[in-house]
Design a protein around this motif. Structure first.
Motif, mmCIF file in Angstrom:
data_model
loop_
_atom_site.group_PDB
_atom_site.id
_atom_site.type_symbol
_atom_site.label_atom_id
_atom_site.label_comp_id
_atom_site.label_asym_id
_atom_site.label_seq_id
_atom_site.Cartn_x
_atom_site.Cartn_y
_atom_site.Cartn_z
ATOM 1 N N ILE A 29 0.505 -3.258 -6.148
ATOM 2 C CA ILE A 29 0.906 -1.986 -5.561
ATOM 3 C C ILE A 29 -0.302 -1.059 -5.617
ATOM 4 C CG2 ILE A 29 2.479 -0.016 -5.690
ATOM 5 C CD1 ILE A 29 4.506 -1.937 -7.047
ATOM 6 N N VAL A 30 -0.776 -0.690 -4.445
ATOM 7 C CA VAL A 30 -1.969 0.144 -4.308
ATOM 8 C C VAL A 30 -1.501 1.586 -4.131
ATOM 9 C CG1 VAL A 30 -4.018 0.573 -2.906
ATOM 10 C CG2 VAL A 30 -3.206 -1.780 -3.246
ATOM 11 N N LYS A 31 -1.865 2.455 -5.082
ATOM 12 C CA LYS A 31 -1.319 3.811 -5.091
ATOM 13 C C LYS A 31 -2.345 4.912 -4.825
ATOM 14 C CE LYS A 31 2.785 4.145 -7.500
ATOM 15 N NZ LYS A 31 3.426 4.375 -6.319
ATOM 16 N N SER A 32 -3.594 4.558 -4.620
ATOM 17 C CA SER A 32 -4.608 5.586 -4.356
ATOM 18 C C SER A 32 -5.676 5.039 -3.423
ATOM 19 C CB SER A 32 -5.254 6.052 -5.666
ATOM 20 O OG SER A 32 -6.100 5.035 -6.175
ATOM 21 N N VAL A 33 -6.427 5.946 -2.824
ATOM 22 C CA VAL A 33 -7.523 5.535 -1.943
ATOM 23 C C VAL A 33 -8.581 4.788 -2.755
ATOM 24 C CG1 VAL A 33 -9.352 6.372 -0.410
ATOM 25 C CG2 VAL A 33 -7.077 7.386 -0.286
ATOM 26 N N ALA A 34 -8.820 5.205 -3.988
ATOM 27 C CA ALA A 34 -9.796 4.508 -4.840
ATOM 28 C C ALA A 34 -9.355 3.059 -5.073
ATOM 29 C CB ALA A 34 -9.962 5.242 -6.169
ATOM 30 N N VAL A 61 0.867 -1.166 0.000
ATOM 31 C CA VAL A 61 0.000 0.000 0.000
ATOM 32 C C VAL A 61 0.913 1.227 0.000
ATOM 33 C CG1 VAL A 61 -1.921 1.180 1.112
ATOM 34 C CG2 VAL A 61 -1.743 -1.318 1.270
ATOM 35 N N ASP A 62 0.969 1.894 -1.128
ATOM 36 C CA ASP A 62 1.915 2.986 -1.369
ATOM 37 C C ASP A 62 1.161 4.275 -1.676
ATOM 38 O OD1 ASP A 62 4.310 4.340 -1.842
ATOM 39 O OD2 ASP A 62 4.444 3.663 -3.921
ATOM 40 N N LEU A 63 0.344 4.709 -0.705
ATOM 41 C CA LEU A 63 -0.394 5.959 -0.891
ATOM 42 C C LEU A 63 0.557 7.147 -0.767
ATOM 43 C CD1 LEU A 63 -3.630 5.368 1.235
ATOM 44 C CD2 LEU A 63 -3.208 4.843 -1.169
ATOM 45 N N VAL A 114 -10.239 -5.443 -3.065
ATOM 46 C CA VAL A 114 -10.828 -6.768 -2.853
ATOM 47 C C VAL A 114 -11.810 -7.105 -3.973
ATOM 48 C CG1 VAL A 114 -12.281 -8.163 -1.331
ATOM 49 C CG2 VAL A 114 -10.428 -6.795 -0.367
ATOM 50 N N HIS A 115 -12.645 -6.168 -4.311
ATOM 51 C CA HIS A 115 -13.641 -6.403 -5.365
ATOM 52 C C HIS A 115 -12.955 -6.723 -6.700
ATOM 53 C CE1 HIS A 115 -17.318 -6.022 -7.679
ATOM 54 N NE2 HIS A 115 -16.708 -5.161 -8.460
ATOM 55 N N ARG A 116 -11.867 -6.014 -7.018
ATOM 56 C CA ARG A 116 -11.175 -6.192 -8.297
ATOM 57 C C ARG A 116 -10.309 -7.455 -8.347
ATOM 58 N NH1 ARG A 116 -8.451 -1.211 -7.647
ATOM 59 N NH2 ARG A 116 -6.679 -2.568 -7.903
#
Length: 171
Positions: A155-160, A86-88, A166-168
């Motif tokens: 790699i998760v880069k945004s709150v969206a 998680v790289d916000l 999980v859904h995706r």
């Protein structure tokens, strides 16, 4: 997805994402803060942590949320079949840490170790966030990319992206 390591900076949404993953997959979630700290908020001794951590890593499936001691983090990255970083943006992490503090003045944050001071934890999170660029950098990203040849890497880069992960990604 049987052994999932979820990691990132303080206040990045790791716990929220990990809980959603555990709910969607039925895989047992282990939050490192509950293994690193005693019920009174003090750190457990290192040998107790290492024993608990090894026991989790040797199980058939797990989701581990957090960082912990660097050697255990490296063991987790090696043992996991799925890495979720998680790289916000830093400002978002600072905001989430501050929001957790404000909410924590009224109720204990979900997943927060019993007996741990929310104020003390918040100050520690700010300190760690200030030091994060020394660790979460291009060298680390290169290491993750090399690992992605053998593991699933997200790699998760945004709150969206965080909110829809999980859904995706869970069928």
């Amino acid at each position: 997805m049987n052994k999932i390591a979820v990691f990132g900076r303080p206040g990045s949404g790791k716990s929220t994402l990990s809980k959603a993953l555990a709910s969607a997959t039925g895989i047992q979630l282990y939050q490192l803060d509950s293994i690193v700290y005693k019920k009174n908020g003090e750190l457990v001794d290192r040998s107790s942590f290492d024993e608990a951590h090894e026991s989790i890593l040797s199980s058939e499936s797990w989701i581990i949320d957090g960082f912990g001691p660097i050697s255990s983090f490296n063991q987790r990255l090696e043992a996991a079949d799925t890495l979720v970083y998680v790289d916000l943006p830093y400002l978002m992490s600072y905001w989430f840490v501050t929001k957790r503090l404000l909410k924590g003045l009224v109720v204990k944050p979900e997943g927060w170790p019993d007996g741990s001071s929310v104020l003390k934890g918040t100050l520690e999170s700010y300190k760690v966030l200030r030091l994060c660029p020394k660790f979460w950098n291009d060298d680390f990203m290169g290491r993750l990319e090399m690992m992605s040849a053998e593991k699933s890497l997200y790699i998760v880069k945004s709150v969206a992206e965080l909110n829809s992960f999980v859904h995706r990604n869970i069928k």
